[in-house]
Structure formats: structure tokens, C-alpha cells
Scaffold this active site. Structure first.
Site, PDB file in Angstrom:
ATOM      1  N   PRO A 159       0.822  -1.224   0.000  1.00 13.01           N
ATOM      2  CA  PRO A 159       0.000   0.000   0.000  1.00 13.01           C
ATOM      3  C   PRO A 159       0.850   1.264   0.000  1.00 13.01           C
ATOM      4  O   PRO A 159       0.533   2.242  -0.705  1.00 13.01           O
ATOM      5  CB  PRO A 159      -0.837  -0.116   1.275  1.00 13.01           C
ATOM      6  N   TYR A 160       1.930   1.269   0.752  1.00 10.57           N
ATOM      7  CA  TYR A 160       2.817   2.427   0.813  1.00 10.57           C
ATOM      8  C   TYR A 160       3.451   2.702  -0.543  1.00 10.57           C
ATOM      9  O   TYR A 160       3.466   3.841  -1.016  1.00 10.57           O
ATOM     10  CB  TYR A 160       3.891   2.162   1.865  1.00 10.57           C
TER      11      TYR A 160
END
Length: 270
Positions: A159-160
Site C-alpha cells: 500500500p505504501y
């Protein structure tokens, strides 16, 4: 002449995430170069301490508690900037959420929150600053991205990295749209820079620091103050012909081939 190129006298900067880490280091560096600042964070105590340090340098610091994942709070922060300073010359777009999750398991709501906080909310900061800078015909936006925005990290960083990939492309697109009207947009791509969250992760996994260092030819993790010179350079006229750049801040990480080995590692023959 050279000192004048790096001077930020008479300019106003807004820096998010200024209570600690790279945000604090950037804010102090810009103040030391002559800028007055609005500094933002959700950590009130750290923010107040940074404001005191800026004041000790002889510059003005306006601390504003702001959750930079909230569009409403971002817009209120810029309204405060208008009331107290009436201008913005530099945006240090630093703060944003970092959450881990395996791509096969990650909850879509968490994924949406990360993309909102890292990409959409940062774009909101760029948009608010950009509108004001375009009206003035000048400005410098500095986005903190990540090496994870241009290369895959694995280790549950999905996600990052996806959110930071949006920041990287946002930087290129905004530069292309705005640079001819006086607004430069660049990004800094850190590798592993010491912060409380990173320290916590390394303490929980005694192999993690060595894994990080295996990809950093310079042989050490980054320190927040390492960003000071680069931040002043990008904010100042010294970088007046640099825009749309994604600048590695990584001790050589991105330069290292996946099959390469830093020559400084003990017991390794190159």
C-alpha cells in the site's frame, strides 16, 4: 553571489510533518536559510518544540495542528496561511501515513486510506499551494516520495509503495503543467531514514537493519538532518532550472544493481 542563490530571505514556507524527523529537519534548514514558516503536524508537543527552535534562529514560525490526511484540515491550514502570511513561496510536502499489508490480504478500506493519505491528500496540499504560487508567478514544491515509489520494496510495503508511486507521477505531471508559469515541482526519494517507527520495526526484527544496509552502498541508514542541504537547494534559486526531478536520497540504493553487493560489507568479495 553563491550565498544569494541559496538565500531564502523574505520567503514563506509551509512544511508538514514538522514535529519530528525529516519534516523537522527541513523546517529548521529553511529557517536557517532565511525563510519564515507555517509548520504543521498532529503532534502538538513536537510541533511547539520545532517552533521554538525556529524562533531561536530569528525566524517566524506559526505552528498549526493539522491532520494532513484530512482534506478539510488541509484547506483550513491554507486559509490560516493566507490570514497570517498572505503568501507561500515553498511547500515541503512531508507527512503521510505508512502502513504495511500483504497484497493478497490487505483490506480495501485500509488501501483506500493509504492512497488517500499519501496521494490524494498530498495532491490537495500541492493544489492549494500551487494555486497561490501560480497567482504570484513563482514557487517551489518539494514532495517527499520514496524509493518505494519508483522500485518495489516487498516486505508488505504494497500500500505504501502504490501510494508513493502516485506521488512520483504527480510530481512529474505537476511540473509539466506548472513550470512554465513559474512553479517548480520536485520530489525527494528517501531510502531508510531513522524515525521512531523504523526504530520500532528494527527492534522487533533483529535482521531488518542488516537487510536495509545490504542495499545501501554508503554503509549507514539516513539521518533526518541529511535532508537539510537538499531541501534548501530545491527551495532556493540555486535550483532554478531543476523541475520534475525525482532525486534519490538513499545512500546509493537505487544505483545498486539487484545482483550487486556493497563493497564495504564485511566478508564479501567483490
Amino acid at each position: 553571489m553563491i550565498q544569494e542563490l541559496f538565500s531564502l530571505e523574505g520567503r514563506v514556507a509551509l512544511v508538514t510533518g514538522a514535529a519530528q524527523g525529516m519534516g523537522r529537519a527541513m523546517a529548521l534548514a529553511l529557517a536557517d536559510a532565511g525563510a519564515d514558516l507555517l509548520i504543521a503536524d498532529i503532534k502538538a508537543d513536537g510541533l511547539s518544540a520545532t517552533a521554538d527552535e525556529i524562533a531561536a534562529l530569528g525566524r517566524r514560525a506559526l505552528p498549526v495542528n493539522c491532520d494532513v490526511t484530512s482534506i478539510e484540515q488541509i484547506r483550513a491550514m491554507f486559509a490560516r496561511l493566507d490570514r497570517d502570511y498572505g503568501r507561500i513561496d515553498i511547500l515541503g510536502n512531508v507527512a503521510g501515513p505508512g502502513k504495511l499489508g500483504a497484497p493478497e490480504d490487505i483490506d480495501l478500506a485500509l488501501m483506500a486510506d493509504v492512497v488517500l493519505g499519501l496521494t490524494v491528500a498530498r495532491f490537495c496540499c500541492c493544489q492549494e499551494a500551487g494555486r497561490r504560487m501560480l497567482a504570484a508567478g513563482a514557487g517551489s514544491i518539494i514532495n517527499i516520495c520514496s524509493i518505494g515509489g519508483v522500485s518495489a520494496l516487498g516486505r508488505g510495503n504494497f500500500p505504501y509503495s502504490v501510494g508513493m508511486g502516485g506521488v512520483a507521477q504527480m510530481t512529474r505531471e505537476l511540473s509539466t503543467e506548472w513550470s512554465s508559469r513559474g512553479v517548480r515541482v520536485n520530489a525527494i526519494l528517501p531510502a531508510q531514514v531513522i524515525n521512531p517507527g523504523l526504530v520500532e520495526r528494527m527492534e522487533a526484527d533483529d535482521q531488518l537493519e542488516a537487510q536495509f544496509l545490504s542495499g545501501i552502498p554508503i554503509g549507514r541508514l539516513g539521518q533526518p538532518q541529511d535532508i537539510a542541504g537538499l531541501a534548501v537547494f530545491l527551495a532556493s534559486d540555486a535550483s532554478s532550472w531543476i523541475t520534475g526531478a525525482l532525486i534519490p536520497f538513499d545512500g546509493g540504493n537505487l544505483a545498486l544493481n539487484a545482483g550487486g553487493t556493497p563493497g564495504s560489507l564485511p566478508g564479501v568479495k567483490c
